[in-house]
Design a protein around this motif. Structure first.
Motif, PDB file in Angstrom:
ATOM      1  N   LEU A   1      21.249 -24.775 -14.281  1.00 16.33           N
ATOM      2  CA  LEU A   1      21.165 -25.941 -15.183  1.00 16.33           C
ATOM      3  C   LEU A   1      19.978 -26.828 -14.814  1.00 16.33           C
ATOM      4  N   SER A   2      19.717 -27.000 -13.502  1.00 19.01           N
ATOM      5  CA  SER A   2      18.537 -27.780 -13.089  1.00 19.01           C
ATOM      6  C   SER A   2      17.264 -27.127 -13.597  1.00 19.01           C
ATOM      7  N   TYR A   3      17.211 -25.802 -13.482  1.00 24.58           N
ATOM      8  CA  TYR A   3      16.023 -25.065 -13.923  1.00 24.58           C
ATOM      9  C   TYR A   3      15.777 -25.309 -15.416  1.00 24.58           C
ATOM     10  N   ILE A   4      16.863 -25.224 -16.204  1.00 27.85           N
ATOM     11  CA  ILE A   4      16.730 -25.404 -17.655  1.00 27.85           C
ATOM     12  C   ILE A   4      16.430 -26.858 -18.013  1.00 27.85           C
ATOM     13  N   LEU A   5      17.179 -27.782 -17.408  1.00 28.15           N
ATOM     14  CA  LEU A   5      17.118 -29.185 -17.856  1.00 28.15           C
ATOM     15  C   LEU A   5      15.987 -29.986 -17.203  1.00 28.15           C
ATOM     16  N   ARG A   6      15.390 -29.424 -16.121  1.00 23.60           N
ATOM     17  CA  ARG A   6      14.246 -30.121 -15.516  1.00 23.60           C
ATOM     18  C   ARG A   6      12.921 -29.441 -15.809  1.00 23.60           C
ATOM     19  N   HIS A   7      12.962 -28.097 -15.832  1.00 26.21           N
ATOM     20  CA  HIS A   7      11.678 -27.387 -15.768  1.00 26.21           C
ATOM     21  C   HIS A   7      11.392 -26.491 -16.980  1.00 26.21           C
ATOM     22  N   HIS A   8      12.356 -25.624 -17.334  1.00 26.64           N
ATOM     23  CA  HIS A   8      12.039 -24.594 -18.344  1.00 26.64           C
ATOM     24  C   HIS A   8      13.109 -24.448 -19.420  1.00 26.64           C
ATOM     25  N   PRO A   9      13.317 -25.480 -20.255  1.00 25.05           N
ATOM     26  CA  PRO A   9      14.280 -25.350 -21.356  1.00 25.05           C
ATOM     27  C   PRO A   9      13.903 -24.208 -22.297  1.00 25.05           C
ATOM     28  N   GLU A  10      12.593 -23.954 -22.440  1.00 25.09           N
ATOM     29  CA  GLU A  10      12.130 -22.912 -23.370  1.00 25.09           C
ATOM     30  C   GLU A  10      12.580 -21.529 -22.924  1.00 25.09           C
ATOM     31  N   SER A  11      12.947 -21.376 -21.635  1.00 29.48           N
ATOM     32  CA  SER A  11      13.314 -20.034 -21.165  1.00 29.48           C
ATOM     33  C   SER A  11      14.608 -19.543 -21.807  1.00 29.48           C
ATOM     34  N   ILE A  12      15.433 -20.453 -22.352  1.00 29.54           N
ATOM     35  CA  ILE A  12      16.604 -20.001 -23.132  1.00 29.54           C
ATOM     36  C   ILE A  12      16.501 -20.490 -24.583  1.00 29.54           C
ATOM     37  N   GLY A  13      15.299 -20.894 -24.972  1.00 30.99           N
ATOM     38  CA  GLY A  13      15.072 -21.246 -26.375  1.00 30.99           C
ATOM     39  C   GLY A  13      15.691 -22.562 -26.808  1.00 30.99           C
ATOM     40  N   ILE A  14      15.780 -23.532 -25.874  1.00 28.02           N
ATOM     41  CA  ILE A  14      16.240 -24.852 -26.313  1.00 28.02           C
ATOM     42  C   ILE A  14      15.110 -25.864 -26.101  1.00 28.02           C
ATOM     43  N   THR A  15      15.252 -27.022 -26.766  1.00 24.42           N
ATOM     44  CA  THR A  15      14.303 -28.107 -26.518  1.00 24.42           C
ATOM     45  C   THR A  15      15.094 -29.318 -26.032  1.00 24.42           C
ATOM     46  N   LEU A  16      14.409 -30.146 -25.258  1.00 26.07           N
ATOM     47  CA  LEU A  16      14.994 -31.406 -24.792  1.00 26.07           C
ATOM     48  C   LEU A  16      14.317 -32.522 -25.574  1.00 26.07           C
ATOM     49  N   ASP A  17      15.003 -33.636 -25.790  1.00 26.99           N
ATOM     50  CA  ASP A  17      14.294 -34.748 -26.414  1.00 26.99           C
ATOM     51  C   ASP A  17      13.526 -35.508 -25.331  1.00 26.99           C
ATOM     52  N   SER A  18      12.787 -36.531 -25.746  1.00 27.88           N
ATOM     53  CA  SER A  18      11.892 -37.194 -24.781  1.00 27.88           C
ATOM     54  C   SER A  18      12.677 -37.853 -23.648  1.00 27.88           C
ATOM     55  N   GLN A  19      13.967 -38.125 -23.878  1.00 25.01           N
ATOM     56  CA  GLN A  19      14.784 -38.741 -22.831  1.00 25.01           C
ATOM     57  C   GLN A  19      15.533 -37.689 -22.003  1.00 25.01           C
ATOM     58  N   GLY A  20      15.205 -36.427 -22.246  1.00 24.71           N
ATOM     59  CA  GLY A  20      15.743 -35.348 -21.414  1.00 24.71           C
ATOM     60  C   GLY A  20      17.042 -34.750 -21.919  1.00 24.71           C
ATOM     61  N   TRP A  21      17.547 -35.228 -23.070  1.00 24.66           N
ATOM     62  CA  TRP A  21      18.868 -34.777 -23.526  1.00 24.66           C
ATOM     63  C   TRP A  21      18.818 -33.419 -24.211  1.00 24.66           C
ATOM     64  N   ALA A  22      19.829 -32.594 -23.895  1.00 24.70           N
ATOM     65  CA  ALA A  22      20.053 -31.327 -24.588  1.00 24.70           C
ATOM     66  C   ALA A  22      21.425 -31.395 -25.240  1.00 24.70           C
ATOM     67  N   ASN A  23      21.538 -30.844 -26.442  1.00 26.00           N
ATOM     68  CA  ASN A  23      22.836 -30.736 -27.100  1.00 26.00           C
ATOM     69  C   ASN A  23      23.670 -29.689 -26.351  1.00 26.00           C
ATOM     70  N   ILE A  24      24.881 -30.061 -25.953  1.00 25.62           N
ATOM     71  CA  ILE A  24      25.694 -29.160 -25.107  1.00 25.62           C
ATOM     72  C   ILE A  24      26.088 -27.888 -25.861  1.00 25.62           C
ATOM     73  N   ASP A  25      26.470 -28.004 -27.143  1.00 22.48           N
ATOM     74  CA  ASP A  25      26.848 -26.798 -27.906  1.00 22.48           C
ATOM     75  C   ASP A  25      25.689 -25.802 -27.930  1.00 22.48           C
ATOM     76  N   THR A  26      24.485 -26.317 -28.197  1.00 27.46           N
ATOM     77  CA  THR A  26      23.315 -25.446 -28.268  1.00 27.46           C
ATOM     78  C   THR A  26      23.014 -24.833 -26.909  1.00 27.46           C
ATOM     79  N   LEU A  27      23.083 -25.664 -25.870  1.00 27.51           N
ATOM     80  CA  LEU A  27      22.808 -25.173 -24.515  1.00 27.51           C
ATOM     81  C   LEU A  27      23.757 -24.031 -24.146  1.00 27.51           C
ATOM     82  N   LEU A  28      25.055 -24.215 -24.398  1.00 31.32           N
ATOM     83  CA  LEU A  28      26.030 -23.180 -24.021  1.00 31.32           C
ATOM     84  C   LEU A  28      25.809 -21.907 -24.844  1.00 31.32           C
TER      85      LEU A  28
END
Ligand code: HQG
Length: 181
Positions: free
Chosen positions: A12-39
Protein backbone atom coordinates in the motif's frame (compact mmCIF):
# COMPACT_ATOMS: atom_id res chain seq x y z
CA UNK A 1 6.89 -8.87 17.06
CA UNK A 2 6.45 -8.93 13.30
CA UNK A 3 3.37 -7.29 11.94
CA UNK A 4 1.41 -9.94 9.94
CA UNK A 5 0.14 -7.16 7.68
CA UNK A 6 3.64 -5.86 6.85
CA UNK A 7 3.78 -7.16 3.24
CA UNK A 8 0.38 -5.67 2.38
CA UNK A 9 1.20 -2.48 4.25
CA UNK A 10 4.44 -2.15 2.24
CA UNK A 11 2.49 -2.74 -0.96
CA UNK A 12 0.00 0.00 0.00
CA UNK A 13 2.90 2.39 0.73
CA UNK A 14 4.37 1.59 -2.67
CA UNK A 15 1.06 2.35 -4.41
CA UNK A 16 -0.04 5.35 -2.33
CA UNK A 17 3.37 7.06 -2.06
CA UNK A 18 5.32 6.14 -5.14
CA UNK A 19 3.67 4.21 -7.99
CA UNK A 20 -0.15 4.38 -8.16
CA UNK A 21 0.15 3.89 -11.94
CA UNK A 22 1.59 0.40 -11.39
CA UNK A 23 -1.97 -0.85 -10.71
CA UNK A 24 -3.66 1.69 -12.97
CA UNK A 25 -5.02 4.08 -10.36
CA UNK A 26 -4.55 7.82 -9.92
CA UNK A 27 -4.30 9.83 -6.72
CA UNK A 28 -5.69 13.33 -6.39
CA UNK A 29 -3.39 16.22 -5.50
CA UNK A 30 -4.05 15.60 -1.79
CA UNK A 31 -2.97 11.97 -2.12
CA UNK A 32 -6.43 10.39 -1.91
CA UNK A 33 -7.34 7.15 -3.68
CA UNK A 34 -10.89 5.81 -3.93
CA UNK A 35 -10.92 2.61 -1.85
CA UNK A 36 -13.31 0.68 -4.15
CA UNK A 37 -11.09 1.43 -7.14
CA UNK A 38 -7.90 0.62 -5.25
CA UNK A 39 -9.21 -2.78 -4.10
CA UNK A 40 -10.56 -3.65 -7.57
CA UNK A 41 -7.31 -2.68 -9.31
CA UNK A 42 -5.13 -4.45 -6.73
CA UNK A 43 -7.15 -7.66 -7.33
CA UNK A 44 -6.76 -7.20 -11.11
CA UNK A 45 -2.99 -7.07 -10.58
CA UNK A 46 -2.88 -10.27 -8.51
CA UNK A 47 -2.57 -8.45 -5.16
CA UNK A 48 -6.04 -9.08 -3.68
CA UNK A 49 -6.70 -7.19 -0.45
CA UNK A 50 -9.99 -7.43 1.41
CA UNK A 51 -11.71 -4.30 2.66
CA UNK A 52 -11.48 -5.70 6.20
CA UNK A 53 -7.71 -6.12 5.90
CA UNK A 54 -7.28 -2.63 4.50
CA UNK A 55 -9.30 -1.15 7.38
CA UNK A 56 -7.34 -3.19 9.90
CA UNK A 57 -4.05 -1.95 8.45
CA UNK A 58 -5.23 1.66 8.71
CA UNK A 59 -6.24 1.09 12.34
CA UNK A 60 -3.25 -0.93 13.52
CA UNK A 61 -0.28 0.26 11.45
CA UNK A 62 2.45 0.99 14.03
CA UNK A 63 3.28 4.33 12.44
CA UNK A 64 -0.26 5.24 11.38
CA UNK A 65 1.00 5.49 7.82
CA UNK A 66 -2.47 5.64 6.24
CA UNK A 67 -5.45 7.96 6.75
CA UNK A 68 -9.12 7.48 5.80
CA UNK A 69 -11.20 10.37 4.49
CA UNK A 70 -13.99 11.62 6.75
CA UNK A 71 -16.65 9.69 4.77
CA UNK A 72 -14.53 6.53 4.70
CA UNK A 73 -14.51 6.25 0.90
CA UNK A 74 -10.87 7.25 0.36
CA UNK A 75 -7.42 6.39 1.71
CA UNK A 76 -4.06 8.21 1.53
CA UNK A 77 -0.51 7.78 2.79
CA UNK A 78 0.13 10.31 5.55
CA UNK A 79 3.61 11.21 4.32
CA UNK A 80 6.63 9.92 2.43
CA UNK A 81 5.35 10.54 -1.12
CA UNK A 82 7.58 10.68 -4.15
CA UNK A 83 4.93 10.58 -6.92
CA UNK A 84 4.48 13.84 -8.81
CA UNK A 85 0.67 13.25 -8.77
CA UNK A 86 0.58 14.40 -5.15
CA UNK A 87 1.34 17.76 -3.53
CA UNK A 88 -0.46 17.70 -0.20
CA UNK A 89 -1.43 21.22 0.89
CA UNK A 90 -0.27 20.90 4.50
CA UNK A 91 -1.04 23.86 6.74
CA UNK A 92 2.13 25.54 7.98
CA UNK A 93 2.46 25.12 11.77
CA UNK A 94 4.92 26.68 14.23
CA UNK A 95 7.39 23.94 15.20
CA UNK A 96 8.73 23.16 18.66
CA UNK A 97 12.03 24.96 19.39
CA UNK A 98 14.04 21.81 18.69
CA UNK A 99 13.41 18.96 16.28
CA UNK A 100 15.61 15.93 15.55
CA UNK A 101 16.73 14.08 12.45
CA UNK A 102 18.05 10.54 12.60
CA UNK A 103 20.52 9.62 9.90
CA UNK A 104 23.59 7.44 9.33
CA UNK A 105 27.13 8.63 10.11
CA UNK A 106 28.18 7.99 6.50
CA UNK A 107 25.92 10.86 5.32
CA UNK A 108 27.39 13.43 7.70
CA UNK A 109 30.01 15.01 5.42
CA UNK A 110 27.43 15.57 2.71
CA UNK A 111 24.84 16.87 5.22
CA UNK A 112 27.43 19.29 6.67
CA UNK A 113 27.97 20.79 3.24
CA UNK A 114 24.45 20.66 1.73
CA UNK A 115 22.23 20.66 4.79
CA UNK A 116 19.35 18.16 4.87
CA UNK A 117 17.73 17.67 1.49
CA UNK A 118 14.47 15.89 0.64
CA UNK A 119 16.00 13.55 -1.94
CA UNK A 120 13.30 11.49 -3.63
CA UNK A 121 10.67 12.37 -1.03
CA UNK A 122 8.72 15.63 -1.09
CA UNK A 123 10.08 16.87 2.26
CA UNK A 124 12.82 16.44 4.82
CA UNK A 125 11.35 14.38 7.68
CA UNK A 126 12.03 15.47 11.26
CA UNK A 127 11.13 13.85 14.58
CA UNK A 128 9.83 15.48 17.75
CA UNK A 129 11.93 13.28 20.03
CA UNK A 130 15.36 11.63 20.13
CA UNK A 131 14.24 7.94 20.41
CA UNK A 132 12.11 8.27 17.25
CA UNK A 133 14.97 9.93 15.38
CA UNK A 134 17.32 7.17 16.53
CA UNK A 135 15.00 4.54 15.01
CA UNK A 136 14.74 6.45 11.72
CA UNK A 137 18.56 6.70 11.56
CA UNK A 138 19.06 2.99 12.25
CA UNK A 139 17.34 2.17 8.95
CA UNK A 140 20.35 3.59 7.12
CA UNK A 141 23.36 2.25 9.07
CA UNK A 142 25.25 3.46 12.14
CA UNK A 143 22.75 5.99 13.48
CA UNK A 144 23.41 9.54 14.60
CA UNK A 145 20.83 12.02 15.79
CA UNK A 146 21.07 15.61 14.59
CA UNK A 147 19.55 18.49 16.51
CA UNK A 148 17.68 21.04 14.39
CA UNK A 149 17.22 24.61 15.60
CA UNK A 150 13.62 24.73 14.36
CA UNK A 151 12.81 27.96 16.22
CA UNK A 152 15.60 29.83 14.38
CA UNK A 153 14.57 28.32 11.04
CA UNK A 154 10.95 29.30 11.62
CA UNK A 155 11.99 32.83 12.63
CA UNK A 156 13.96 33.03 9.36
CA UNK A 157 10.83 32.16 7.36
CA UNK A 158 11.14 28.41 6.77
CA UNK A 159 7.74 26.69 6.79
CA UNK A 160 7.07 23.55 8.84
CA UNK A 161 4.21 21.11 8.41
CA UNK A 162 2.84 18.25 10.49
CA UNK A 163 1.65 15.15 8.59
CA UNK A 164 -1.54 13.25 9.51
CA UNK A 165 0.69 10.89 11.54
CA UNK A 166 2.65 13.61 13.37
CA UNK A 167 5.86 13.56 11.33
CA UNK A 168 7.39 17.06 11.06
CA UNK A 169 8.15 18.11 7.49
CA UNK A 170 10.10 20.97 5.94
CA UNK A 171 11.56 21.63 2.50
CA UNK A 172 15.26 21.92 3.35
CA UNK A 173 17.35 22.34 6.49
CA UNK A 174 20.38 24.57 5.80
CA UNK A 175 23.55 23.39 7.52
CA UNK A 176 23.74 26.33 9.92
CA UNK A 177 20.66 25.07 11.81
CA UNK A 178 22.09 21.58 12.38
CA UNK A 179 24.19 20.40 15.30
CA UNK A 180 25.18 16.93 16.44
CA UNK A 181 23.13 15.78 19.40
C1 HQG B 1 19.80 11.55 4.18
C2 HQG B 1 10.30 6.53 7.51
C3 HQG B 1 23.40 12.95 2.20
C4 HQG B 1 18.81 11.55 5.32
C5 HQG B 1 10.92 7.24 8.68
C6 HQG B 1 18.31 10.13 5.25
C7 HQG B 1 10.71 8.69 8.39
C8 HQG B 1 21.34 13.17 3.13
C9 HQG B 1 18.35 9.80 3.76
C10 HQG B 1 10.59 8.72 6.89
C11 HQG B 1 21.34 14.56 2.92
C12 HQG B 1 17.00 9.80 3.10
C13 HQG B 1 11.75 9.43 6.26
C14 HQG B 1 22.48 15.11 2.30
C15 HQG B 1 19.50 14.06 3.88
N1 HQG B 1 23.48 14.29 1.95
N2 HQG B 1 22.36 12.37 2.78
N3 HQG B 1 22.59 16.44 2.04
N4 HQG B 1 20.20 15.09 3.38
N5 HQG B 1 20.17 12.90 3.75
O1 HQG B 1 14.33 7.24 3.97
O2 HQG B 1 14.34 10.87 6.91
O3 HQG B 1 8.66 3.97 7.31
O4 HQG B 1 14.17 9.20 2.33
O5 HQG B 1 19.46 11.85 6.54
O6 HQG B 1 10.38 6.83 9.90
O7 HQG B 1 15.39 8.53 6.78
O8 HQG B 1 8.55 5.46 5.34
O9 HQG B 1 14.34 9.68 4.74
O10 HQG B 1 19.15 9.27 5.96
O11 HQG B 1 9.57 9.24 8.96
O12 HQG B 1 6.75 5.54 7.07
O13 HQG B 1 19.14 10.85 3.16
O14 HQG B 1 10.60 7.37 6.45
O15 HQG B 1 8.92 6.39 7.62
O16 HQG B 1 16.31 8.66 3.54
O17 HQG B 1 12.96 8.79 6.62
P1 HQG B 1 14.72 8.62 3.58
P2 HQG B 1 14.35 9.48 6.33
P3 HQG B 1 8.16 5.29 6.77
Amino acid sequence: MTDPHAPTSKFLSYILRHHPESIGITLDSQGWANIDTLLAQAAQHNRPISRAQLLEIVATNPKKRFTLSADGSQIRAAQGHSTAQVAIAHNPVAPPNTLYHGTATRFLDSIRSQGLIAGSRHHVHLSADIPTAQKVGQRHGKPIVLRINAAAMHAAGHAFYLSDNQVWLTDHVPAQYISEE
